[in-house]
Design a protein around this motif. Structure first.
Motif, short mmCIF file in Angstrom:
data_model
loop_
_atom_site.label_atom_id
_atom_site.label_comp_id
_atom_site.label_asym_id
_atom_site.label_seq_id
_atom_site.Cartn_x
_atom_site.Cartn_y
_atom_site.Cartn_z
N PHE A 1 -13.92 1.93 -9.23
CA PHE A 1 -12.61 2.33 -8.36
C PHE A 1 -13.11 2.56 -7.01
CE2 PHE A 1 -11.62 2.51 -12.92
CZ PHE A 1 -10.56 1.65 -13.14
N HIS B 1 1.49 2.19 -3.52
CA HIS B 1 0.14 2.50 -4.54
C HIS B 1 0.28 3.63 -5.21
CE1 HIS B 1 -2.71 -1.12 -2.80
NE2 HIS B 1 -1.31 -1.59 -3.07
N ARG B 2 -0.44 3.92 -6.26
CA ARG B 2 -0.35 5.18 -6.72
C ARG B 2 -1.63 6.00 -5.89
NH1 ARG B 2 -5.46 5.50 -9.84
NH2 ARG B 2 -6.24 3.33 -10.11
N GLU B 3 -1.71 7.27 -6.31
CA GLU B 3 -2.95 7.80 -5.66
C GLU B 3 -4.14 7.72 -6.20
OE1 GLU B 3 -4.00 12.64 -4.66
OE2 GLU B 3 -1.86 12.18 -5.60
N GLY B 4 -5.13 7.17 -5.43
CA GLY B 4 -6.20 7.04 -6.10
C GLY B 4 -6.45 5.62 -6.59
N ALA B 5 -5.57 4.79 -6.02
CA ALA B 5 -5.72 3.16 -6.11
C ALA B 5 -6.94 2.75 -5.45
CB ALA B 5 -4.32 2.60 -5.71
N PRO B 6 -7.64 1.56 -5.98
CA PRO B 6 -8.72 1.38 -5.41
C PRO B 6 -8.32 0.15 -4.45
CG PRO B 6 -8.34 -0.02 -7.42
CD PRO B 6 -7.32 1.14 -7.34
N ASP B 7 -9.19 -0.35 -3.32
CA ASP B 7 -9.01 -1.22 -2.44
C ASP B 7 -9.55 -2.51 -3.08
OD1 ASP B 7 -8.99 -2.88 -0.26
OD2 ASP B 7 -9.91 -1.64 1.25
N THR C 1 0.77 -1.32 -0.02
CA THR C 1 0.00 -0.03 0.00
C THR C 1 0.78 1.27 -0.07
OG1 THR C 1 -0.19 -0.32 2.50
CG2 THR C 1 -2.02 -1.19 0.98
N ASP D 1 -13.76 4.94 -4.25
CA ASP D 1 -13.33 6.44 -4.06
C ASP D 1 -12.19 6.72 -4.69
OD1 ASP D 1 -15.55 6.78 -2.26
OD2 ASP D 1 -14.51 6.09 -0.49
N GLY D 2 -11.58 5.84 -5.32
CA GLY D 2 -10.18 6.10 -6.23
C GLY D 2 -10.71 6.37 -7.70
N THR D 3 -9.65 6.17 -8.43
CA THR D 3 -9.46 6.64 -9.80
C THR D 3 -8.96 5.47 -10.71
OG1 THR D 3 -7.38 7.61 -9.62
CG2 THR D 3 -9.52 9.09 -9.39
#
Length: 338
Positions: free
Chosen positions: A317, A148-154, A145, A319-321
């Protein structure tokens, strides 16, 4: 041994898939001696292999491309299994080896087992770390984690893990592995039992997905990744090559729309190489297809047609992107795309 997952036994007995021999984990605390560290590890995959396909998708969705480099093997194996003949001079440019088996040998001299993908290799030592295809993606989601990239999904949300595990267990047994039990069945009775299991589980999944966009919760999870990696290969190889021909994926309205929805989601379809998939199965499994002839079909254009699954809601995704563009050098060639 040939085949896309080396830890398996074919032949005159019922198909069995062995546990991964090298089950070390790369973790945040490094408890197995392999701490998460950007640039230290190389993920070795075949784009033909559904088990490796999981790790390709998870790596893309989580934005780990810059943290874990990628090696792609030739879809056609020889007697030493996975080889780096797609690279200049037939060597992986980072590991400097011609065969993945060399990393296995560096880890365990005289290793007698199958050479499988996905595999994570420690770049400084050249040693295999793990070939545990069931655990690699879960660790990407939960142990990596910090990278992880910013906006990575869980992809493995804690409140849903029990349900995800239950769904994945049935899909693994009857679909992911079931198509192999059908394709490598040694007799009619074993084949029919396995094939019935495949389509019974597909029927259950179709019912589950009729009113919901994803398998568990309202976002993409590990369960969707694992299911997709079999579905995307179904009409191209499993329907004919493995005799799972009760019906095609494209004949199930719900599952065909679900699979297209995922395929058109960034991180899924952009990892799929249908050319690698078809050539591997039809040319490597000579016991099933002794001529090595690769069929021309199916028409792949349908993968890009509207699916209308967005009408069910859901947030791909959470709350991510979406992930960014495919990194330079990792694009699937035009010959493998719809």
């Amino acid at each position: 041994m040939s085949g896309d997952q080396g830890n398996a036994s074919y032949g005159h007995k019922e198909f069995k898939r062995s546990k991964s021999h090298f089950a070390d984990r790369v973790t945040a605390d490094g408890r197995d001696g392999w701490p998460v560290e950007a640039g230290r590890y190389r993920l070795v995959v075949s784009r033909a292999c559904p088990w490796a396909g999981r790790s390709l998708i998870a790596r893309r969705l989580l934005g780990l491309e810059g943290a874990v480099s990628l090696a792609v093997t030739d879809p056609i194996q020889d007697d030493r299994s996975w080889r780096f003949t797609l690279d200049p001079d037939g060597r992986d440019p980072v590991l400097g080896i011609r065969y993945l088996s060399e990393a296995y040998e560096a880890r365990e001299t005289g290793y007698p087992g199958g050479v499988s993908v996905p595999a994570i290799v420690d770049v400084p030592s050249g040693k295999l770390v793990t070939n545990d295809f069931q655990q690699i993606t879960l660790d990407f989601a939960t142990e990596w984690t910090a990278l992880h990239r910013e906006g990575a999904p869980d992809l493995y949300p804690e409140p849903l893990r029990d349900e995800i595990d239950t769904v994945m267990d049935g899909i693994y047994r009857d679909v992911n592995n079931g198509v192999y039990r059908s394709g490598f069945a040694p007799d009619q009775e074993t084949y029919e039992s396995a094939c019935h299991d495949v389509f019974h589980r597909l029927d259950l999944a179709s019912e589950r997905l009729a009113g919901r966009r994803y398998l568990v919760g309202d976002t993409i999870t590990e369960a969707d990744i694992r299911f997709f990696c079999t579905l995307v290969r179904f009409d191209a190889v499993y329907h004919g090559h493995f005799k799972c021909n009760v019906r095609k994926l494209s004949e199930d309205r719900v599952l065909w729309a679900y699979a297209r929805d995922l395929f058109q989601t960034p991180g899924f379809g952009d990892t799929i190489d249908f050319d690698h998939i078809k050539r591997h199965y039809y040319q490597v499994h000579t016991g099933i297809n002794p001529t090595g002839i690769v069929p021309l079909g199916p028409d792949l254009a349908g993968w890009l047609t509207p699916h209308h699954r967005e009408e069910l809601g859901g947030r791909p995704f959470g709350d991510g992107t979406p992930p960014g563009p495919v990194p330079s050098g990792e694009e699937v060639p035009a010959t493998g795309r719809p």
